[in-house]
Scaffold this motif. Structure first.
Motif, PDB file in Angstrom:
ATOM      1  N   THR A  34       0.826  -1.212   0.000  1.00  0.00           N
ATOM      2  CA  THR A  34       0.000   0.000   0.000  1.00  0.00           C
ATOM      3  C   THR A  34       0.855   1.254   0.000  1.00  0.00           C
ATOM      4  O   THR A  34       0.550   2.236  -0.704  1.00  0.00           O
ATOM      5  N   ALA A  35       1.945   1.241   0.771  1.00  0.00           N
ATOM      6  CA  ALA A  35       2.841   2.406   0.806  1.00  0.00           C
ATOM      7  C   ALA A  35       3.477   2.655  -0.553  1.00  0.00           C
ATOM      8  O   ALA A  35       3.593   3.808  -1.006  1.00  0.00           O
ATOM      9  N   ILE A  36       3.879   1.574  -1.226  1.00  0.00           N
ATOM     10  CA  ILE A  36       4.490   1.723  -2.550  1.00  0.00           C
ATOM     11  C   ILE A  36       3.485   2.279  -3.551  1.00  0.00           C
ATOM     12  O   ILE A  36       3.776   3.233  -4.294  1.00  0.00           O
ATOM     13  N   LEU A  37       2.287   1.695  -3.577  1.00  0.00           N
ATOM     14  CA  LEU A  37       1.264   2.163  -4.515  1.00  0.00           C
ATOM     15  C   LEU A  37       0.849   3.600  -4.219  1.00  0.00           C
ATOM     16  O   LEU A  37       0.621   4.402  -5.136  1.00  0.00           O
ATOM     17  N   TRP A  38       0.757   3.937  -2.927  1.00  0.00           N
ATOM     18  CA  TRP A  38       0.366   5.293  -2.559  1.00  0.00           C
ATOM     19  C   TRP A  38       1.406   6.312  -3.026  1.00  0.00           C
ATOM     20  O   TRP A  38       1.066   7.358  -3.574  1.00  0.00           O
ATOM     21  N   SER A  39       2.678   5.996  -2.831  1.00  0.00           N
ATOM     22  CA  SER A  39       3.727   6.919  -3.269  1.00  0.00           C
ATOM     23  C   SER A  39       3.731   7.055  -4.788  1.00  0.00           C
ATOM     24  O   SER A  39       3.940   8.155  -5.317  1.00  0.00           O
ATOM     25  N   LEU A  40       3.485   5.950  -5.507  1.00  0.00           N
ATOM     26  CA  LEU A  40       3.424   6.021  -6.969  1.00  0.00           C
ATOM     27  C   LEU A  40       2.267   6.888  -7.439  1.00  0.00           C
ATOM     28  O   LEU A  40       2.419   7.707  -8.351  1.00  0.00           O
ATOM     29  N   VAL A  41       1.112   6.703  -6.796  1.00  0.00           N
ATOM     30  CA  VAL A  41      -0.065   7.477  -7.207  1.00  0.00           C
ATOM     31  C   VAL A  41       0.128   8.958  -6.892  1.00  0.00           C
ATOM     32  O   VAL A  41      -0.125   9.831  -7.741  1.00  0.00           O
ATOM     33  N   VAL A  42       0.595   9.276  -5.691  1.00  0.00           N
ATOM     34  CA  VAL A  42       0.742  10.672  -5.283  1.00  0.00           C
ATOM     35  C   VAL A  42       1.767  11.400  -6.151  1.00  0.00           C
ATOM     36  O   VAL A  42       1.518  12.494  -6.661  1.00  0.00           O
ATOM     37  N   LYS A  43       2.934  10.777  -6.344  1.00  0.00           N
ATOM     38  CA  LYS A  43       4.002  11.445  -7.083  1.00  0.00           C
ATOM     39  C   LYS A  43       3.906  11.245  -8.588  1.00  0.00           C
ATOM     40  O   LYS A  43       4.433  12.052  -9.351  1.00  0.00           O
ATOM     41  N   GLY A  44       3.249  10.163  -9.011  1.00  0.00           N
ATOM     42  CA  GLY A  44       3.142   9.909 -10.443  1.00  0.00           C
ATOM     43  C   GLY A  44       1.996  10.652 -11.088  1.00  0.00           C
ATOM     44  O   GLY A  44       2.166  11.257 -12.152  1.00  0.00           O
ATOM     45  N   VAL A  45       0.826  10.637 -10.457  1.00  0.00           N
ATOM     46  CA  VAL A  45      -0.332  11.312 -11.036  1.00  0.00           C
ATOM     47  C   VAL A  45      -0.090  12.813 -11.131  1.00  0.00           C
ATOM     48  O   VAL A  45      -0.532  13.473 -12.081  1.00  0.00           O
ATOM     49  N   GLY A  46       0.633  13.367 -10.153  1.00  0.00           N
ATOM     50  CA  GLY A  46       0.910  14.801 -10.187  1.00  0.00           C
ATOM     51  C   GLY A  46       1.735  15.227 -11.384  1.00  0.00           C
ATOM     52  O   GLY A  46       1.690  16.400 -11.781  1.00  0.00           O
ATOM     53  N   GLY A  47       2.486  14.312 -11.975  1.00  0.00           N
ATOM     54  CA  GLY A  47       3.300  14.661 -13.137  1.00  0.00           C
ATOM     55  C   GLY A  47       2.664  14.330 -14.464  1.00  0.00           C
ATOM     56  O   GLY A  47       3.250  14.599 -15.518  1.00  0.00           O
ATOM     57  N   LEU A  48       1.465  13.742 -14.448  1.00  0.00           N
ATOM     58  CA  LEU A  48       0.800  13.387 -15.704  1.00  0.00           C
ATOM     59  C   LEU A  48       0.260  14.632 -16.406  1.00  0.00           C
ATOM     60  O   LEU A  48      -0.416  15.464 -15.794  1.00  0.00           O
ATOM     61  N   ASN A  49       0.551  14.744 -17.667  1.00  0.00           N
ATOM     62  CA  ASN A  49      -0.012  15.795 -18.518  1.00  0.00           C
ATOM     63  C   ASN A  49       0.108  15.355 -19.967  1.00  0.00           C
ATOM     64  O   ASN A  49       0.643  14.277 -20.267  1.00  0.00           O
ATOM     65  N   LEU A  50      -0.353  16.178 -20.867  1.00  0.00           N
ATOM     66  CA  LEU A  50      -0.347  15.811 -22.281  1.00  0.00           C
ATOM     67  C   LEU A  50       1.070  15.676 -22.823  1.00  0.00           C
ATOM     68  O   LEU A  50       1.318  14.876 -23.736  1.00  0.00           O
ATOM     69  N   VAL A 257       6.420   9.287 -13.106  1.00  0.00           N
ATOM     70  CA  VAL A 257       5.354   9.042 -14.074  1.00  0.00           C
ATOM     71  C   VAL A 257       5.597   7.736 -14.820  1.00  0.00           C
ATOM     72  O   VAL A 257       4.677   6.936 -15.025  1.00  0.00           O
ATOM     73  N   ALA A 258       6.852   7.502 -15.230  1.00  0.00           N
ATOM     74  CA  ALA A 258       7.181   6.263 -15.932  1.00  0.00           C
ATOM     75  C   ALA A 258       6.935   5.052 -15.045  1.00  0.00           C
ATOM     76  O   ALA A 258       6.412   4.023 -15.499  1.00  0.00           O
ATOM     77  N   ALA A 259       7.303   5.155 -13.770  1.00  0.00           N
ATOM     78  CA  ALA A 259       7.057   4.054 -12.835  1.00  0.00           C
ATOM     79  C   ALA A 259       5.559   3.789 -12.684  1.00  0.00           C
ATOM     80  O   ALA A 259       5.122   2.626 -12.602  1.00  0.00           O
ATOM     81  N   LEU A 260       4.772   4.855 -12.639  1.00  0.00           N
ATOM     82  CA  LEU A 260       3.321   4.693 -12.536  1.00  0.00           C
ATOM     83  C   LEU A 260       2.758   4.016 -13.775  1.00  0.00           C
ATOM     84  O   LEU A 260       1.896   3.127 -13.667  1.00  0.00           O
ATOM     85  N   LEU A 261       3.231   4.400 -14.959  1.00  0.00           N
ATOM     86  CA  LEU A 261       2.737   3.802 -16.195  1.00  0.00           C
ATOM     87  C   LEU A 261       3.039   2.306 -16.241  1.00  0.00           C
ATOM     88  O   LEU A 261       2.182   1.502 -16.622  1.00  0.00           O
ATOM     89  N   ILE A 262       4.255   1.918 -15.849  1.00  0.00           N
ATOM     90  CA  ILE A 262       4.602   0.500 -15.844  1.00  0.00           C
ATOM     91  C   ILE A 262       3.756  -0.258 -14.830  1.00  0.00           C
ATOM     92  O   ILE A 262       3.246  -1.353 -15.105  1.00  0.00           O
ATOM     93  N   THR A 263       3.569   0.326 -13.640  1.00  0.00           N
ATOM     94  CA  THR A 263       2.779  -0.339 -12.606  1.00  0.00           C
ATOM     95  C   THR A 263       1.340  -0.541 -13.046  1.00  0.00           C
ATOM     96  O   THR A 263       0.759  -1.621 -12.856  1.00  0.00           O
ATOM     97  N   VAL A 264       0.753   0.474 -13.645  1.00  0.00           N
ATOM     98  CA  VAL A 264      -0.630   0.372 -14.106  1.00  0.00           C
ATOM     99  C   VAL A 264      -0.754  -0.672 -15.212  1.00  0.00           C
ATOM    100  O   VAL A 264      -1.706  -1.474 -15.230  1.00  0.00           O
ATOM    101  N   SER A 265       0.207  -0.692 -16.139  1.00  0.00           N
ATOM    102  CA  SER A 265       0.152  -1.667 -17.222  1.00  0.00           C
ATOM    103  C   SER A 265       0.308  -3.089 -16.697  1.00  0.00           C
ATOM    104  O   SER A 265      -0.422  -4.001 -17.119  1.00  0.00           O
ATOM    105  N   VAL A 266       1.230  -3.294 -15.762  1.00  0.00           N
ATOM    106  CA  VAL A 266       1.422  -4.633 -15.186  1.00  0.00           C
ATOM    107  C   VAL A 266       0.182  -5.056 -14.404  1.00  0.00           C
ATOM    108  O   VAL A 266      -0.267  -6.209 -14.491  1.00  0.00           O
ATOM    109  N   LEU A 267      -0.400  -4.127 -13.648  1.00  0.00           N
ATOM    110  CA  LEU A 267      -1.616  -4.435 -12.894  1.00  0.00           C
ATOM    111  C   LEU A 267      -2.762  -4.797 -13.827  1.00  0.00           C
ATOM    112  O   LEU A 267      -3.508  -5.755 -13.571  1.00  0.00           O
ATOM    113  N   ALA A 268      -2.896  -4.054 -14.919  1.00  0.00           N
ATOM    114  CA  ALA A 268      -3.964  -4.334 -15.872  1.00  0.00           C
ATOM    115  C   ALA A 268      -3.778  -5.707 -16.518  1.00  0.00           C
ATOM    116  O   ALA A 268      -4.732  -6.483 -16.642  1.00  0.00           O
ATOM    117  N   VAL A 269      -2.539  -6.022 -16.912  1.00  0.00           N
ATOM    118  CA  VAL A 269      -2.272  -7.319 -17.529  1.00  0.00           C
ATOM    119  C   VAL A 269      -2.524  -8.449 -16.536  1.00  0.00           C
ATOM    120  O   VAL A 269      -3.068  -9.502 -16.888  1.00  0.00           O
TER     121      VAL A 269
END
Length: 283
Positions: A34-50, A257-269
């Motif tokens: 949970t701590a790992i996912l929380w840190s990824l979401v907090v710091k990764g989502v904040g950097g997402l943009n177009l 952001v890159a770490a978040l993208l990989i985590t989300v893709s692995v979770l989805a798969v």
């Protein structure tokens, strides 16, 4: 009677202690996850943009994104999956249907198990020695082959196991109708084991999508957008490795952001693989 009750109480106590220890360890693992996912979401989502999906990796302090790394990772993983699915399915089919318990088949299974647990950095060094050093340059082809070697044992093992689970009556009925064994395997057994084989392929993809060590020795990285697989190619794991160690704020933000993208893709798969494996069998 008293001795028997004492033994029962001791067993219940030991069982309760063991179950409590299991709950305790599981709780620690869930807290860490949970701590790992929380840190990824907090710091990764904040950097997402177009810009992340439309611009290539930037120079220090400049504006940029991860387009080249995302495309490079997809190309490397696609090449790796094409190779490893072909090799893994054929190897697993041979082990399940032809090798039996022969000495050669046992040796191949043992080597596959060894390769399954081999550190990926050793595979990267092996491919570097074969495909990078002789050609005096890193390449996307070398990276894709390294990922294929990492994933092939997973698919081989999964294919063998799911084919062994198919009823012997399927083989006998097909052969009784006059079909050759290769036709029975292709038209009956592969179809019956399709969901399990697909699950193995998805799990193999989830494993190689975040591999860093093999790519550092083979594909390395590329700051610019490139589709040339004969040259060094950008990829998300290498970008994370480089940017996370930087003192530049924009690079660190893109690493999260890159770490978040990989985590989300692995979770989805992984979720897809679980859904496929849990699919009810068709009669």
């Amino acid at each position: 009677m008293a001795a028997s009750q004492a033994r029962i109480a001791a067993r219940q106590l030991s069982n309760g202690l063991f179950v409590g220890f299991c709950f305790f360890v599981t709780g620690i693992a869930l807290i860490a996850l949970t701590a790992i996912l929380w840190s990824l979401v907090v710091k990764g989502v904040g950097g997402l943009n177009l810009d992340v999906f439309t611009m290539s990796t930037p120079a220090p302090g400049s504006r940029g994104g991860l387009l080249n790394a995302i495309v490079g990772s997809l190309m490397l993983c696609l090449m790796g999956m094409i190779i490893c699915v072909t090799i893994g399915v054929l190897a697993g089919t041979w082990l399940a249907e032809f090798a039996g318990e022969s000495r050669y088949g046992s040796m191949v299974r043992f080597l596959n198990d060894v390769l399954l647990s081999t550190p990926s950095i050793l595979i990267g060094m092996f491919v570097w020695y074969l495909l990078v050093r002789p050609f005096h340059g890193f390449s996307g082809f070398a990276g894709g082959i390294a990922l294929a070697i990492v994933a092939s044992p997973v698919i081989t093992r999964t294919t063998e196991e799911v084919l062994r689970l198919q009823p012997i009556s399927l083989r006998e009925s097909g052969i009784a109708l006059g079909a050759p064994l290769w036709h029975v395997i292709r038209q009956i057994l592969w179809r019956g084991a399709g969901s399990g084989m697909l699950t193995g392929a998805l799990l193999a993809f989830a494993r190689i999508s975040g591999e860093t060590a093999p790519l550092l020795f083979t594909a390395l990285n590329n700051q610019f957008y490139s589709l040339d697989m004969t040259k060094a190619m950008a990829n998300l794991p290498s970008v994370i490795n480089q940017f996370a160690l930087s003192a530049q704020d924009n690079w660190i933000r893109l690493a999260w952001v890159a770490a978040l993208l990989i985590t989300v893709s692995v979770l989805a798969v992984t979720i897809i693989a679980r859904a496929v494996s849990g699919e009810p069998r068709r009669s």
